[in-house]
Scaffold this active site. Structure first.
Site, PDB file in Angstrom:
ATOM      1  N   ASP A 163      25.866   1.122  19.211  1.00 28.47           N
ATOM      2  CA  ASP A 163      25.770  -0.108  20.012  1.00 28.47           C
ATOM      3  C   ASP A 163      25.853   0.242  21.503  1.00 28.47           C
ATOM      4  O   ASP A 163      26.883   0.060  22.162  1.00 28.47           O
ATOM      5  CB  ASP A 163      26.911  -1.056  19.604  1.00 28.47           C
ATOM      6  CG  ASP A 163      26.742  -2.439  20.208  1.00 28.47           C
ATOM      7  OD1 ASP A 163      25.640  -2.718  20.757  1.00 28.47           O
ATOM      8  OD2 ASP A 163      27.704  -3.233  20.126  1.00 28.47           O
ATOM      9  N   HIS A 179      23.873  -4.685  21.492  1.00 26.56           N
ATOM     10  CA  HIS A 179      23.752  -6.029  20.925  1.00 26.56           C
ATOM     11  C   HIS A 179      23.740  -7.120  21.990  1.00 26.56           C
ATOM     12  O   HIS A 179      23.322  -8.232  21.744  1.00 26.56           O
ATOM     13  CB  HIS A 179      24.857  -6.279  19.880  1.00 26.56           C
ATOM     14  CG  HIS A 179      26.190  -6.637  20.472  1.00 26.56           C
ATOM     15  ND1 HIS A 179      27.156  -5.685  20.768  1.00 26.56           N
ATOM     16  CD2 HIS A 179      26.713  -7.825  20.833  1.00 26.56           C
ATOM     17  CE1 HIS A 179      28.208  -6.302  21.283  1.00 26.56           C
ATOM     18  NE2 HIS A 179      27.964  -7.602  21.322  1.00 26.56           N
ATOM     19  N   SER A 221      31.777  -8.360  25.596  1.00 31.83           N
ATOM     20  CA  SER A 221      30.849  -7.396  25.003  1.00 31.83           C
ATOM     21  C   SER A 221      30.048  -6.648  26.051  1.00 31.83           C
ATOM     22  O   SER A 221      29.548  -7.245  27.011  1.00 31.83           O
ATOM     23  CB  SER A 221      29.866  -8.122  24.085  1.00 31.83           C
ATOM     24  OG  SER A 221      30.481  -8.381  22.865  1.00 31.83           O
TER      25      SER A 221
END
Ligand code: NAG
Ligand code: NAG
Ligand code: CA
Ligand code: CA
Length: 687
Positions: free
Chosen positions: A522, A470, A621
């Site tokens: 992911d 992502h 992230s």
């Protein structure tokens, strides 16, 4: 003080008229005055000597030549004082003779004072023929004849004077070409042979024949007591012989040639009877050895015309046709009428060549820019730095088939692999992302920073990083730049910071970028445009093993430049932060999973973790969660550090749920390895 200096100049001088005359000091016999000088010099014509006879000498005696006569280079004598006629005759005059064609000089000086009058000196000089025949160095080997101004040599009956005009020699050179048999013997055989003989006997027959020699009895050629030849018989430009002494060479002596020269030489001394040799012809045969470093089958000492053999090069040697080395070690050849093998190829050592290794310079041949690569040579491999380990054997030997083979029999070259999960500085410093601690340079060397879009990534080898899908899924065609070797996320210009540009971004095929509620799969791989140079601040993290994973309550370490709780405004961290967090049970993870207040799907490709007051946040992230807990990698064999999780999603940090969701990397190890292998292979094929 008065000095008389006599010099012999030994320089030969061109013919001057031969002079006979007197030489005396100025004012002789009344006496010489102060400051009187005399320089005198005469040379003998070629073949003559000049001699000077002093008949009277009365000079002032003085310190530097008191009664002395001595030689010094050209200065033959220094004389002063008074000498009797007899002294002059016996001590002085015999020295005053020039070499043949040489010169004599004389100089006389008187100084300012004479205590009493001295008469001075007087002498005469003569020129006479030099008797060269008296000189043992005259070089006439037989007779010497002196004449005025020269000499000449002459020879006994049967000899003639050689071109050097000194050596007496005999005529003994014979060309016997075309004769198929005959006899050759030394001059005057069976009587003693001539001195200074230089005989050359030439034999020549048709191509397919060879000459065969038989030395007869009575062989007697001058030899010294050490067995060395003084005089000698040599055949075929030195390939047979020299022979001398009293034992003839064994017969028959095969020359394997249709052209043979027999050379006999003698010196000027001794009395020996010489030799007699008969010659005839026979068919040529081929030699038993076809070429060096080989054997022939069937094996024989020699082969007849028309016979064919198989030549096998020794181990480690291959057939060389003179145009190229073949990768074979055998060939067939046939003995020709001319006594030579055809074809005739040599056996040359096998060359393994420079081993075929990637040209990226990471795998290297140790200690050599120019390794020897022939049969039996050994090479050793190493990796370019300590940040790589060599997998396979390090030593290979060039074997007889031209292959590099290791002791274990490997022909595949070894490989260098990045050392993973072993930071040189292991963060035992202090224990905190949200509730985290500041990392020091080199503590988390696999941590990479993506500035735009903001996120983290982990270096997994020298060309690849892994991040969350992502983070990079919205990029489209825009380029992606990563930074490594740093902790200060805002100081990207410093020299230690390593910049990596993405060449390829590979998002997991099952990641659904359009789903708002599902972060399954992911994960994404990034290939850089070039390899990065590994160093203490930039090292890869290991991939996890199967069934590793972060267990419930087990502590791992998450890191990133995400939001910290340092102040209420929750700003992005300036320095890389890390925090130790524990795994939660799947049941706990299933409870109210949400992201941006939207309920989310929790799958088996995820795990969740956190700790009171600690979590990963926005901006972290794509970054790593590693096992074991940072600071314990060196303890109890718990290391190396492995990438167990990728920061994926979670409730907003402000919610203070302290529960983050991570991509379970262990489920993607095969995908990562296969993808990298496939891409690297494609790249290699493109090159
Ligand atoms: C002899 O030689 C010396 C030194 O070279 C010189 O001083 C002197 O005048 C010479 N004498 C004569 C008579 O020329
Ligand atoms: C060289 O090594 C290769 C591979 O191990 C082997 O097949 C070959 O027989 C070897 N050659 C010799 C001459 O030993
Ligand atoms: Ca003479
Ligand atoms: Ca001799």
């Amino acid at each position: 003080m008065t000095l008389l200096i006599l010099c012999l100049l030994l320089l030969p001088h061109a013919a001057l008229p031969s002079l006979l005359g007197w030489v005396q000091s100025p004012g002789y016999p009344r006496g010489y005055s102060p400051y009187a000088n005399l320089s005198w010099s005469r040379c003998a014509p070629q073949g003559h000597t000049l001699s000077l006879k002093i008949i009277h000498l009365d000079l002032e005696d003085s310190h530097d030549c008191e009664n002395d006569i001595f030689s010094n280079g050209n200065l033959l004598s220094i004389l002063c004082g008074k000498r009797t006629f007899e002294e002059l005759q016996y001590d002085v005059n015999p020295l005053l003779i020039s070499a043949p064609g040489g010169c004599l000089s004389l100089s006389f000086h008187s100084d300012y004072s004479n205590v009493k009058r001295h008469t001075g000196f007087r002498g005469f000089y003569t020129v006479q023929d030099y008797d060269e025949c008296d000189d043992p160095d005259n070089q006439c080997t037989q007779f010497c004849h002196n004449f005025i101004g020269g000499y000449r040599c002459s020879c006994r009956h049967g000899y003639h004077l050689d071109t050097d005009k000194h050596t007496c020699t005999v005529s003994c050179t014979e060309d016997l070409s075309g004769l198929k048999k005959g006899v050759i013997s030394s001059p005057s055989w069976p009587g003693p042979y001539a001195e200074n003989a230089h005989c050359l006997y030439t034999l020549s027959v048709e191509d397919h024949l060879q000459l065969e020699l038989h030395f007869g009895d009575g062989f007697d050629v001058d030899q010294n007591t050490d067995g060395q030849c003084i005089d000698s018989v040599v055949t075929s430009s030195g390939t047979l012989g020299p022979y001398c002494g009293r034992t003839p060479p064994s017969s028959p002596l095969l020359t394997h040639s249709n052209h043979v020269q027999i050379r006999f030489t003698s010196d000027g001394f001794g009395s020996n009877n010489g030799f007699s040799v008969s010659f005839k012809t026979r068919a040529k045969v081929c030699p038993g050895v076809v070429t060096a470093q080989s054997s022939a089958a069937p094996r024989k000492a020699e082969y007849q015309q028309g016979e064919t053999v198989t030549v096998t090069c020794e181990l480690g040697y291959n057939v060389d046709t003179y145009e190229q080395t073949l990768s074979m070690s055998e060939y067939e050849t046939t003995c020709q009428k001319s006594g030579v093998w055809s074809p005739i190829y040599s056996c040359e050592p096998v060359n393994c060549g420079i081993p075929n290794i990637p040209d990226d310079g990471i795998l290297q041949v140790a200690d050599s820019d120019n390794p020897s690569t022939m049969f039996g040579d050994e090479i050793e491999f190493k990796c370019s730095s300590k940040y790589y380990t060599l997998q396979g054997e390090d030593t290979y030997i060039c074997n007889g088939s031209g292959l590099w083979v290791s002791a274990g029999g490997n022909t595949e070259m070894p490989k260098c692999f990045e050392v993973c999960g072993k930071p040189e500085t292991d963060g035992s410093s202090a224990g905190r992302i949200l509730g985290g601690k500041k990392a020091k340079l080199g503590e988390i060397p696999w941590q990479l920073l993506i500035r735009s879009p903001r996120g983290g990534a982990s270096l997994i080898n020298d060309r690849w990083a892994v991040t969350a899908a992502h983070v990079v899924d919205g990029l489209g065609q825009t380029s992606l730049r990563l930074f490594g070797g740093l902790v200060e996320g805002k100081k990207l210009q410093t020299s230690d910071v390593v910049v990596m540009d993405a060449e390829k971004i590979i998002i997991h095929p099952n990641y659904d970028k359009l789903s708002a509620t599902n972060f399954d799969n992911d994960i994404a791989l990034i290939r850089f445009t070039s390899r990065v140079e590994l160093g203490p601040n930039l090292l890869p993290i290991c991939l996890p093993e199967a069934n590793g994973g972060l267990k419930e309550n087990e502590q791992g370490t998450v890191s990133g430049w995400g939001i910290t709780e340092r102040d209420s405004s929750m700003v992005l961290s300036r320095v890389l932060q890390y925090a130790h967090i524990a795994g939660y049970s799947p049941r706990e993870c299933q409870k109210t999973p949400q992201y941006n207040n939207i309920p989310m799907v929790f799958t088996n490709n995820m795990f969740c973790a956190g700790a009171e007051g600690m979590d990963s946040c926005k901006g972290d992230s794509g970054g790593p969660l590693v096992l074991p807990m940072l600071g314990t990698g060196n303890k109890n064999n718990r290391g190396p550090y492995r990438l167990e999780g990728i920061v994926s999603w979670g409730a907003n940090c402000e919610v203070k749920q302290y529960k983050g969701y991570y991509t379970k990397v262990e489920n993607y190890v095969d995908w990562i390895k296969e993808t990298i292998e496939r891409v690297e292979k494609e790249e290699r094929m493109d090159e």
